[in-house]
Design a protein around this motif. Structure first.
Motif, PDB file in Angstrom:
ATOM      1  N   ASN A  77       0.827  -1.196   0.000  1.00  0.00           N
ATOM      2  CA  ASN A  77       0.000   0.000   0.000  1.00  0.00           C
ATOM      3  C   ASN A  77       0.868   1.254   0.000  1.00  0.00           C
ATOM      4  OD1 ASN A  77      -2.592   1.241   0.001  1.00  0.00           O
ATOM      5  ND2 ASN A  77      -2.279   1.768   2.146  1.00  0.00           N
ATOM      6  N   VAL A  78       1.962   1.249   0.749  1.00  0.00           N
ATOM      7  CA  VAL A  78       2.868   2.406   0.783  1.00  0.00           C
ATOM      8  C   VAL A  78       3.446   2.643  -0.610  1.00  0.00           C
ATOM      9  CG1 VAL A  78       5.092   3.234   1.682  1.00  0.00           C
ATOM     10  CG2 VAL A  78       3.403   2.247   3.237  1.00  0.00           C
ATOM     11  N   GLU A  79       3.832   1.595  -1.284  1.00  0.00           N
ATOM     12  CA  GLU A  79       4.364   1.712  -2.642  1.00  0.00           C
ATOM     13  C   GLU A  79       3.304   2.295  -3.579  1.00  0.00           C
ATOM     14  OE1 GLU A  79       7.236   1.406  -5.654  1.00  0.00           O
ATOM     15  OE2 GLU A  79       7.458   1.159  -3.489  1.00  0.00           O
ATOM     16  N   TYR A  80       2.085   1.843  -3.450  1.00  0.00           N
ATOM     17  CA  TYR A  80       0.979   2.338  -4.280  1.00  0.00           C
ATOM     18  C   TYR A  80       0.743   3.821  -4.011  1.00  0.00           C
ATOM     19  CZ  TYR A  80      -3.786   2.614  -6.207  1.00  0.00           C
ATOM     20  OH  TYR A  80      -4.903   2.972  -6.923  1.00  0.00           O
ATOM     21  N   VAL A  81       0.701   4.210  -2.732  1.00  0.00           N
ATOM     22  CA  VAL A  81       0.502   5.614  -2.371  1.00  0.00           C
ATOM     23  C   VAL A  81       1.648   6.461  -2.934  1.00  0.00           C
ATOM     24  CG1 VAL A  81       0.463   7.245  -0.432  1.00  0.00           C
ATOM     25  CG2 VAL A  81      -0.901   5.152  -0.337  1.00  0.00           C
ATOM     26  N   LYS A  82       2.857   5.956  -2.797  1.00  0.00           N
ATOM     27  CA  LYS A  82       4.016   6.683  -3.332  1.00  0.00           C
ATOM     28  C   LYS A  82       3.854   6.924  -4.829  1.00  0.00           C
ATOM     29  CE  LYS A  82       7.560   4.985  -4.998  1.00  0.00           C
ATOM     30  NZ  LYS A  82       8.660   4.409  -5.623  1.00  0.00           N
ATOM     31  N   ASN A  83       3.440   5.894  -5.557  1.00  0.00           N
ATOM     32  CA  ASN A  83       3.265   6.033  -7.003  1.00  0.00           C
ATOM     33  C   ASN A  83       2.188   7.058  -7.343  1.00  0.00           C
ATOM     34  OD1 ASN A  83       5.269   4.169  -7.510  1.00  0.00           O
ATOM     35  ND2 ASN A  83       3.847   2.445  -7.657  1.00  0.00           N
ATOM     36  N   ILE A  84       1.111   7.069  -6.579  1.00  0.00           N
ATOM     37  CA  ILE A  84       0.042   8.049  -6.822  1.00  0.00           C
ATOM     38  C   ILE A  84       0.551   9.463  -6.573  1.00  0.00           C
ATOM     39  CG2 ILE A  84      -2.205   8.882  -6.061  1.00  0.00           C
ATOM     40  CD1 ILE A  84      -2.899   5.970  -5.364  1.00  0.00           C
ATOM     41  N   VAL A  85       1.274   9.658  -5.468  1.00  0.00           N
ATOM     42  CA  VAL A  85       1.791  10.983  -5.134  1.00  0.00           C
ATOM     43  C   VAL A  85       2.779  11.448  -6.204  1.00  0.00           C
ATOM     44  CG1 VAL A  85       3.192  12.282  -3.466  1.00  0.00           C
ATOM     45  CG2 VAL A  85       1.374  10.762  -2.660  1.00  0.00           C
ATOM     46  N   VAL A  86       3.653  10.557  -6.634  1.00  0.00           N
ATOM     47  CA  VAL A  86       4.612  10.911  -7.684  1.00  0.00           C
ATOM     48  C   VAL A  86       3.870  11.316  -8.954  1.00  0.00           C
ATOM     49  CG1 VAL A  86       6.385   9.954  -9.232  1.00  0.00           C
ATOM     50  CG2 VAL A  86       6.528   9.574  -6.759  1.00  0.00           C
ATOM     51  N   LYS A  87       2.850  10.539  -9.327  1.00  0.00           N
ATOM     52  CA  LYS A  87       2.072  10.879 -10.527  1.00  0.00           C
ATOM     53  C   LYS A  87       1.415  12.244 -10.372  1.00  0.00           C
ATOM     54  CE  LYS A  87      -1.371   9.269 -13.737  1.00  0.00           C
ATOM     55  NZ  LYS A  87      -0.773   8.855 -14.975  1.00  0.00           N
ATOM     56  N   TYR A  88       0.862  12.522  -9.201  1.00  0.00           N
ATOM     57  CA  TYR A  88       0.222  13.816  -8.967  1.00  0.00           C
ATOM     58  C   TYR A  88       1.246  14.946  -9.070  1.00  0.00           C
ATOM     59  CZ  TYR A  88      -2.187  17.684  -6.720  1.00  0.00           C
ATOM     60  OH  TYR A  88      -2.731  18.910  -6.438  1.00  0.00           O
ATOM     61  N   LEU A  89       2.414  14.749  -8.467  1.00  0.00           N
ATOM     62  CA  LEU A  89       3.447  15.784  -8.503  1.00  0.00           C
ATOM     63  C   LEU A  89       3.964  16.010  -9.916  1.00  0.00           C
ATOM     64  CD1 LEU A  89       5.436  14.913  -5.250  1.00  0.00           C
ATOM     65  CD2 LEU A  89       3.831  16.807  -5.600  1.00  0.00           C
ATOM     66  N   GLU A  90       4.040  14.952 -10.699  1.00  0.00           N
ATOM     67  CA  GLU A  90       4.527  15.081 -12.083  1.00  0.00           C
ATOM     68  C   GLU A  90       3.491  15.733 -12.992  1.00  0.00           C
ATOM     69  OE1 GLU A  90       7.473  11.170 -12.215  1.00  0.00           O
ATOM     70  OE2 GLU A  90       5.479  11.041 -13.108  1.00  0.00           O
ATOM     71  N   THR A  91       2.213  15.418 -12.784  1.00  0.00           N
ATOM     72  CA  THR A  91       1.181  15.846 -13.723  1.00  0.00           C
ATOM     73  C   THR A  91       0.269  16.932 -13.179  1.00  0.00           C
ATOM     74  OG1 THR A  91      -0.407  14.196 -12.991  1.00  0.00           O
ATOM     75  CG2 THR A  91       1.129  13.544 -14.749  1.00  0.00           C
ATOM     76  N   ASN A  92       0.240  17.094 -11.885  1.00  0.00           N
ATOM     77  CA  ASN A  92      -0.691  18.021 -11.233  1.00  0.00           C
ATOM     78  C   ASN A  92      -2.145  17.712 -11.623  1.00  0.00           C
ATOM     79  OD1 ASN A  92      -0.605  19.877  -9.231  1.00  0.00           O
ATOM     80  ND2 ASN A  92      -0.442  21.650 -10.560  1.00  0.00           N
ATOM     81  N   ASP A  93      -2.396  16.414 -11.917  1.00  0.00           N
ATOM     82  CA  ASP A  93      -3.724  15.955 -12.337  1.00  0.00           C
ATOM     83  C   ASP A  93      -4.541  15.599 -11.097  1.00  0.00           C
ATOM     84  OD1 ASP A  93      -5.934  14.860 -13.533  1.00  0.00           O
ATOM     85  OD2 ASP A  93      -4.884  13.125 -14.378  1.00  0.00           O
TER      86      ASP A  93
END
Length: 91
Positions: free
Chosen positions: A55-71
């Motif tokens: 779950n931590v890995e999944y959350v990390k991936n979501i946060v990274v995607k948000y930071l990269e795309t601001n989506d």
């Protein structure tokens, strides 16, 4: 009559030996049961830690995607992963 006494004593001796053997087996089974319960607890804790790590890995991936795309479309996924309540809606 003396034969009966001897027979009863032999029978009592045999039953006593069986009882001691059964008690020994019972102690062994209790020790094995305690060991198995401990192994089960350890296994369940390992499984829980693995799920948390995933779950931590999944959350990390979501946060990274948000930071990269601001989506902001990824925010519901983050909310779900964190098991957070939905934000209050304004009407």
């Amino acid at each position: 009559m003396e034969r009966e006494r001897v027979g009863f004593r032999e029978h009592i001796s045999a039953v006593s030996a069986q009882l001691r053997e059964s008690e020994g087996e019972t102690r062994l089974l209790r020790k094995q049961s305690a060991l198995l319960k401990e192994q089960l607890r350890e296994s369940e804790m390992y499984k829980e830690r693995t799920q948390i790590a995933d779950n931590v890995e999944y959350v990390k991936n979501i946060v990274v995607k948000y930071l990269e795309t601001n989506d902001k479309a990824v925010l519901p996924a983050l909310q779900q992963a964190l098991k957070a309540p939905p934000p209050p809606t304004t009407t």
